[in-house]
Each structure stands twice: as structure tokens, then as C-alpha cells.
Design an enzyme around this catalytic site. Structure first.
Site, PDB file in Angstrom:
ATOM      1  N   TRP A   1      -8.643 -45.928 -48.725  1.00  0.00           N
ATOM      2  CA  TRP A   1     -10.040 -45.921 -48.942  1.00  0.00           C
ATOM      3  C   TRP A   1     -10.614 -44.395 -49.218  1.00  0.00           C
ATOM      4  CZ3 TRP A   1     -14.740 -45.796 -45.807  1.00  0.00           C
ATOM      5  CH2 TRP A   1     -14.578 -45.493 -44.795  1.00  0.00           C
ATOM      6  N   ASP A   2      -9.843 -43.547 -48.506  1.00  0.00           N
ATOM      7  CA  ASP A   2     -10.223 -42.359 -48.446  1.00  0.00           C
ATOM      8  C   ASP A   2     -10.501 -41.611 -49.877  1.00  0.00           C
ATOM      9  OD1 ASP A   2      -8.821 -43.170 -46.013  1.00  0.00           O
ATOM     10  OD2 ASP A   2      -8.095 -41.223 -45.536  1.00  0.00           O
TER      11      ASP A   2
ATOM     12  N   GLU B   1     -12.123 -48.309 -36.277  1.00  0.00           N
ATOM     13  CA  GLU B   1     -10.732 -49.371 -35.949  1.00  0.00           C
ATOM     14  C   GLU B   1     -10.782 -49.608 -34.515  1.00  0.00           C
ATOM     15  OE1 GLU B   1      -8.305 -48.052 -39.860  1.00  0.00           O
ATOM     16  OE2 GLU B   1      -7.953 -46.945 -38.177  1.00  0.00           O
TER      17      GLU B   1
ATOM     18  N   LYS C   1     -14.368 -44.875 -33.311  1.00  0.00           N
ATOM     19  CA  LYS C   1     -13.310 -43.809 -33.735  1.00  0.00           C
ATOM     20  C   LYS C   1     -13.783 -42.900 -34.663  1.00  0.00           C
ATOM     21  CE  LYS C   1      -8.692 -43.741 -35.842  1.00  0.00           C
ATOM     22  NZ  LYS C   1      -7.838 -44.799 -36.661  1.00  0.00           N
ATOM     23  N   GLN C   2     -14.785 -43.487 -35.745  1.00  0.00           N
ATOM     24  CA  GLN C   2     -15.274 -42.785 -36.722  1.00  0.00           C
ATOM     25  C   GLN C   2     -16.823 -43.222 -37.078  1.00  0.00           C
ATOM     26  OE1 GLN C   2     -11.959 -43.781 -39.785  1.00  0.00           O
ATOM     27  NE2 GLN C   2     -13.872 -43.492 -41.294  1.00  0.00           N
TER      28      GLN C   2
END
Length: 768
Positions: A359-360, A490, A602-603
């Protein structure tokens, strides 16, 4: 080991001094690519030290059988991976019978390696004293042609320093290669033929299972002191390798050069029976032109790319080097010429993530390619997903969805899901939302609506169907929930009501309903075709609307924020600032169980939603959510710092925005995660570009008008970039005392700067 060894330079990545411990890191950093193929910066000659040999051909992959302990229904059969392709760069060298091997030389001095990003070439030079005490000087230059993308070129020059010497060049092609990341030590290639003719050699091989046919080819030429010589050769061929040997006596101070052209022809682009003849013609054309003329072509091709995509920064060499490094690798990885290709998270620099599409692309890469290329390039990235729609519907069917609902894969080569971690494969469903958002983002930026009736609406309908079926109606709350998911963070698996997932699901449905109405009213023929194909009914659309209208979002009245997921406040809320440095990075120090129970992010997750849908929330709401979530974010995903940089800039926190920018732009150069030897983080590099253009430049499209709110880090004198907005090229130059705009085109453009409309005429400099 010093990870931060690259010399500061605005246009080059330079390593000085030979250190065996950083060979693999430099192989990643100085990788070459041209959109059709790429390779790590491996030495041409023998090297018996630690190295990660890697060459890759775009679109050529292998389905490595999934390796799991416990099979689950719906699991993908295989993990797709880009294949380590036959090696064409090899040139072994013997000096008076001893192999040149930097791992074994008595002495290596004046070692210097340079990746010249401005002109697109890699060079290496050193002097070496071998164990037989012959001292030589070596100078090598290599590039992968942008103009002839099936071709690479190497010039390898040796000068004996202390004595005359017999110098043997042994250029070869080698098909006896394996992947570093194979699951089962499978053999990936069948060699079909090994041939040579004159100074040319060819290995034709075929991938196992996927049956891609590839011809790896080379042509060689020897020169003495710059003049071609007729050097006799011997040929040694085996089942999977062919090597030429050229022996020459070279006087002290004279220079002997091996010029080698090589590369790949692939049946993705040619008839499989013509691969050798196409390779012959390509090699002959290269020989006729010569190394220098090809290099001049390369310089011109890169000059054209940089003219449009460069971001120049005055007053901060580290920031300048970082952004150009990112832009360079993005352009090496994807050229936009071929809608069958996409952007792997490692590009051509390594094998992690299998070289597949994530999906990046939609979330991070499309803005870069939209703004720095012709709009067709971004449209090709959207077309890639349209071409995989049937597979996305099949993927959803395997998981129990029906009626044409589509779940796009988390990881793919050909549209099939090929990722094998259940908490990602089955639960990280937010990727569907990013694909729909990219369609909206493309239209918002380019003004090209035609993609939606032609292709995009079918994708949107299939995604909306998925969200409606995936939502669960809670009888307790009388609202729709999305249970058992993993959001962008995640470090939380199998959670209920991830805010970002629920929000993008609601948005996808509403946007699809809006586009159905628009296509029905303005494109009746397309609508009739789509309705006939998808069989949508008014009853179905009413059900979608009910799900969107009644979507549940977890909210904390005490903190006045949306919660990342239902149970977030039940965690032990210790901020990253209070986490001992010895515990970082947690993904290398902690058990997975401990990570999942922690509050650490994580992000950007909730904040990813605030990034995509910024205009749905007030600045005050953004600030509240940023202040709550940022302290828990460990940024252990390469995709994280760029979103935080953009949001910090919007909140006028420029020191913080700059710190995040530097972290994302120099993530690989300074090896923050101590893993650069595995390859580079290509897709997050697009996020670095966004950090400058959308973060510091404040570029948005608001109400169909291009808008800027420029800011500048205090250490910079100025920065400048160009964008292609609806086929008009606008240059933006931001200094400490103001911003100037210059338009290339033939008609006026109205933009908004700091909330005020500004009219710009072609070739007129407007300073605000």
C-alpha cells in the site's frame, strides 16, 4: 563500526577508505537502477569478504512456497519474490597469476567510491598491493543506461605501478545464483542455453514455475592507453556460466582497460525466441556508440529528470544530500513507462519484502510521481490496480466475501495475495482504503476525471462492497464496527475498531456513492456499462449508506480524542521518553507479546487518518491528537517520520518537523535502523519528498485550487522545488524573507498562498 561514514556532498554519495565491515552497507547505498533492472554496488572482481550479490530484473519473480507451521484457510499458497538474476557485471582479474581480491591484498590504499547522483554513474578507485607484491592502480566506472534500459556499461582500468605485469581480464556471465531470502533453498532458474559469438556471450534461462524467459548478455573490448587492441581470448563455458579470458603484458605506468556492456532481454517485452537477437543488436549498438557517448547520453537523461524533480536546499549539506539521495533512488526504481510494474519497498537494492507491491505506492509514492512526472505515470500506477481487480475479488472470495467485493492484497506481484503472516494478510485491510484514496487524490491533483468512469469506479464499487460486508452491526451500540484488524500500527494486532480503518471505510463508501452519482449524471454510457458489469442496485447502495452513516469510532471524553482502537487506554501509558534507550528498537529487543501489550506505535496510525483527511478536522483537533499520540510513537517503520514531519510543520513546530525530516531523508545514509545492508527503504523516500513539499512548502489542493503555506527550517537559507500541476510547471523558491513563484506554461494560474489568492502569469516572477 561507524555507520555514518558517507562524506557530506550535495550531489554525490562518497565513501573514502576501504573497510570490509561496511562493504554490504555501501552495496545498498550505491545501488544502480533504470526502472527495468537494477543491481547492488557489488565489486566486479572476485571478493571473498562479506558481500550480498544482487541483480534484479523488473517484473521477473518466483512464487516461493509459503512456509508456515500451521496452515489456515485463505492463506496464500506462495510468497512472491523478486529473483536474484544472473550476474552480468563480473570481471575477475589476475595479476601475474594472483586473483585481485580486496579481502586478501597486502594493502589497499586511496580507496574511494562515488555514486554520482547528478549524472547517474558509480565509480570506484584504489591502489592495491597484492600478496605477490605487484602494486596496481584500479579505476572503475559503471552505469545502467536510462536511454537503452536493457543495457549497462562498465569501464575497468588497471595501471601497474611498481613493475610490468601480466594482467588477465576474465569477464563472465553467471547463472549459478541464489536468493539470500529463499524459504526452501529452491533452485529458481533453468538454464536453456549458453552461447558465444565473437566478443559476445549469452545465457538464456527460464524461471521455474513462472516461466519468465531471460537472456543475460555481454560484449567485451580491451584497450591499451585508450586505444582498442586485438587481444586474443580463450572461452570457458559450463552449464550455467561462460567466461572469456584476455591475457596481456602491461608495462609499468601503462593502462589496460576492459570495457564491458551487458544486461537483460526479457520475454515480458520481446518474443522469447528473439531474446538473443535483440540482445545482440543492443550490444552492437552500444559498441558502435562507445562507453563515453553512452555516458554522455546518461548525463543528459539525468539532467532532464533533475530539472523537474530536484529539490535544492541552501545552507544545509546533510539535508541537501539526503533529499537528492531519496529522489535519485525513486527515479532509478520506477520510470512510469510500464503499467505492469510497480514500486517495491526495496526497489532493486535488496530482497526483503520480496520486491512486491504494498500500500506504500498509493499512500506515499503517487504524490511524488504525480508532481514530478507527466500525469500518465501516476495514471499507470492506478491502472496497475485496475488490472488486478479480478484477482482482488478472488482474494476476497477466498476469505468468504461475495457479490464482487474486493480485498486488494497486502503484498503482490500479479494481483494475488502473497503475504503469509495472518495478522497482516487477513487483518491489515486498511490497504483497500489507500487504493481508493489514491483514485481521489489523483483526480484532486490532476483534474483528470476520465480515469473514474473508464476504470476507477469499478475499483471503488468493489472496495465499498468489501467494507459493507466486513462491518459488523453491534446490537449493543446499534452502530457498525470493524472487528479483528491491524491498523498501520503493526504493534497492535487483532484489535477492534481501529480508528484509521473505520474512518477510511466510511470515507470510501461515501466517496464511492458520490462518484456513482457523478458518473451516472455525466457519463451515461460508462455508467450503463459499469452497472451491467457490477449489477449494483439501489437497495445495495442504501445498505452501504447505512453502514457509513452509523460507523462507530472509539472516543475518549477525558482526553477529547479519537482512540486508536477500543482498548488503547487500558494499556500502561508510558511514553517513549520514559523508555530506556537500551530497550530500543523494541522490535529487536522485546518479545512480540510484550510489544502487542505496550502502548508503542510503530508508525502514524490515527495520525495517518489526520494526514489523509486533514480538511475533515480542525487544526486544534490535529494538535490534540498529535500531542497525545506522538509521545507513544517509536517510528520503527520507515513510513512514519514523514507523516509526523508534515503535521509538525502544519502546527508550526519547525524544529520537530526538521528533526523528523532529517530522520526520514537520511534513514539509510546514516543507517538509523542498523539494517541498510539488506537494502534501501525506497517507498519511504517518497515520504521524504512529501516532508519538504507538503510539510515545509505546505502544498495542498483546496477547493480545486493549488495552495501553499510555506515555512522554512531556521538553519536553511532557502529551498526550491518544481511541480507539474495540471500540465503547468510551477517553480517555488522559499527563502527566510519570502517565497517566489515562477510559472512555465502558456496560461495564467491562480494559486493560494497563506490563504490569499495570487495570480501568476507565465515566466513572471511573483514574490509573496
Amino acid at each position: 563500526m561507524n555507520h555514518n561514514y558517507i562524506k557530506p556532498n550535495p550531489w554525490s554519495i562518497i565513501e573514502e577508505g576501504f573497510d570490509a565491515e561496511r562493504v554490504k552497507s555501501s552495496e545498498s547505498l550505491m545501488s544502480l537502477g533504470n526502472g527495468a533492472m537494477g543491481q547492488r554496488a557489488n565489486f566486479e572482481e572476485t571478493y571473498t569478504g562479506k558481500t550480498f550479490q544482487g541483480s534484479y530484473v523488473a517484473g521477473v519473480y518466483y512464487p516461493d512456497k509459503t512456509r508456515v507451521g500451521w496452515w489456515k484457510n485463505g492463506y496464500p499458497e506462495y510468497f512472491a519474490k523478486v529473483l536474484n538474476a544472473p550476474n552480468w557485471i563480473g570481471i575477475n582479474v589476475n595479476i601475474n597469476g594472483e586473483a585481485l581480491d580486496l579481502a586478501k591484498c597486502n594493502k589497499v590504499e586511496h580507496f574511494r567510491r562515488e555514486l554520482n547522483m547528478k549524472e547517474g554513474w558509480l565509480s570506484r578507485s584504489f591502489t592495491a598491493t597484492l600478496q605477490n607484491f605487484v602494486e596496481i592502480k584500479v579505476e572503475v566506472k559503471r552505469f545502467l543506461s536510462l536511454e537503452m534500459d536493457e543495457l549497462g556499461a562498465i569501464e575497468y582500468k588497471i595501471t601497474p605501478i611498481n613493475n610490468a605485469a601480466q594482467i588477465d581480464f576474465m569477464p563472465y556471465l553467471d547463472n549459478g545464483i541464489t536468493n539470500e531470502d529463499t524459504n526452501w533453498d529452491d533452485k529458481f532458474w533453468d538454464v536453456l542455453s549458453v552461447d558465444h559469438e565473437g566478443e559476445q556471450a549469452f545465457i538464456t534461462s527460464r524461471t521455474m514455475k513462472t516461466h519468465f524467459y531471460v537472456c543475460t548478455a555481454m560484449q567485451t573490448q580491451v584497450s591499451m592507453n585508450g586505444s582498442k587492441i586485438a587481444s586474443e581470448k580463450t572461452v570457458n563455458a559450463t552449464n550455467d556460466k561462460i567466461e572469456f579470458t584476455y591475457k596481456n603484458e602491461v608495462s609499468k605506468g601503462d593502462s589496460i582497460t576492459m570495457t564491458k556492456f551487458g544486461g537483460y532481454t526479457v520475454d515480458r517485452n520481446h518474443d522469447k525466441n528473439d531474446l538473443v537477437s535483440v540482445a545482440k543488436n543492443t550490444l552492437q549498438k552500444a559498441c558502435d556508440l562507445g562507453f563515453e557517448a553512452l555516458l554522455q547520453q546518461q548525463k543528459q537523461a539525468w539532467a532532464k529528470i533533475w530539472d523537474m524533480s530536484d529539490i535544492s536546499i541552501e545552507g544545509d549539506v546533510a539535508a541537501q544530500q539526503g533529499i537528492r539521495f531519496n529522489i535519485f533512488h525513486l527515479n532509478q526504481t520506477y520510470s512510469g513507462k510500464d503499467a505492469r510494474l510497480n514500486i517495491g519497498p526495496k526497489g532493486f537494492t535488496g530482497e526483503k519484502y520480496g520486491g512486491s507491491t504494498y500500500w506504500d505506492t498509493e499512500a506515499y509514492c503517487i504524490p511524488f510521481y504525480m508532481a514530478t512526472k507527466d500525469h500518465e505515470v501516476a495514471r499507470n500506477l492506478l491502472t496497475y490496480r485496475y488490472n488486478h481487480l479480478e484477482k482482488a475479488i478472488e482474494n476476497a472470495e477466498k476469505l468468504g466475501f461475495s457479490n464482487g467485493a474486493a480485498l486488494y492484497p497486502m503484498v503482490t506481484m500479479n494481483g494475488e495475495e502473497s503475504h503469509n503472516e495472518w495478522e497482516i494478510t487477513f487483518e491489515e485491510i486498511h490497504r483497500n482504503g489507500a487504493i481508493a484514496f489514491a483514485i481521489f487524490n489523483y483526480f484532486r491533483y490532476t483534474g483528470d476525471f476520465s480515469y473514474i468512469p473508464e476504470k476507477g469506479l469499478e475499483v471503488l464499487i468493489a472496495i465499498a462492497r468489501f467494507w459493507q460486508q466486513r462491518a459488523t452491526c453491534s446490537s449493543q451500540k446499534n452502530q457498525y464496527m470493524i472487528l479483528g484488524v491491524t491498523g498501520p500500527n503493526e504493534y497492535e494486532n487483532n484489535v477492534n475498531n481501529n480508528f484509521y480503518t473505520n474512518y477510511i471505510a466510511k470515507w470510501c463508501i461515501n466517496y464511492t456513492l458520490e462518484m456513482i452519482t457523478k458518473v451516472k449524471e455525466g457519463f451515461s454510457e460508462d455508467f450503463a456499462r459499469i452497472k451491467g458489469k457490477t449489477k449494483i442496485t439501489d437497495n445495495e447502495l442504501d445498505l452501504w449508506k447505512k453502514v457509513a452513516d452509523d460507523m462507530y469510532f472509539p472516543f475518549s471524553e477525558a482526553h477529547n480524542i479519537y482512540l486508536q482502537q477500543d482498548g488503547f487506554l487500558d494499556k500502561e501509558l508510558i511514553t517513549v521518553a520514559d523508555l530506556p534507550k537500551s530497550q530500543r528498537p523494541i522490535n529487536q529487543k522485546w518479545s512480540w507479546d510484550r510489544i502487542l501489550r505496550s502502548p508503542y506505535i510503530k508508525q502514524a496510525d490515527t495520525l495517518q487518518g489526520f494526514y489523509f483527511f486533514e480538511d475533515h478536522f480542525s487544526t486544534e483537533e490535529l494538535e490534540r491528537h498529535f500531542d497525545f499520540y506522538e509521545p507513544f510513537t517509536v517510528h520503527e517503520s520507515s513510513l512514519s517520520p514523514c507523516v509526523h514531519s508534515i503535521q509538525a510543520a502544519k502546527l508550526n513546530r519547525m524544529e520537530q518537523a526538521y528533526e523528523f525530516y532529517l530522520r526520514t531523508s537520511r534513514l539509510d545514509l546514516d543507517d538509523y535502523n542498523k539494517e541498510v545492508e539488506e537494502g534501501l527503504h525506497i517507498t519511504s523516500m517518497a515520504g521524504t519528498w512529501m516532508s519538504v513539499v507538503e510539510g515545509f512548502g505546505g502544498m495542498r489542493v483546496k477547493n480545486d485550487v493549488l495552495s501553499f503555506e510555506p515555512k522554512i527550517p531556521k538553519g536553511w537559507d532557502s529551498y526550491a522545488f518544481k511541480i507539474n500541476f495540471r500540465n503547468q510547471i510551477l517553480k517555488i523558491d522559499v527563502a527566510q524573507n519570502g517565497t517566489s513563484f515562477k510559472l512555465e506554461g502558456d496560461s495564467d494560474l491562480t494559486i493560494m498562498v497563506n490563504g490569499k489568492l495570487v495570480e501568476i502569469s507565465p515566466n513572471e516572477l511573483v514574490t509573496v
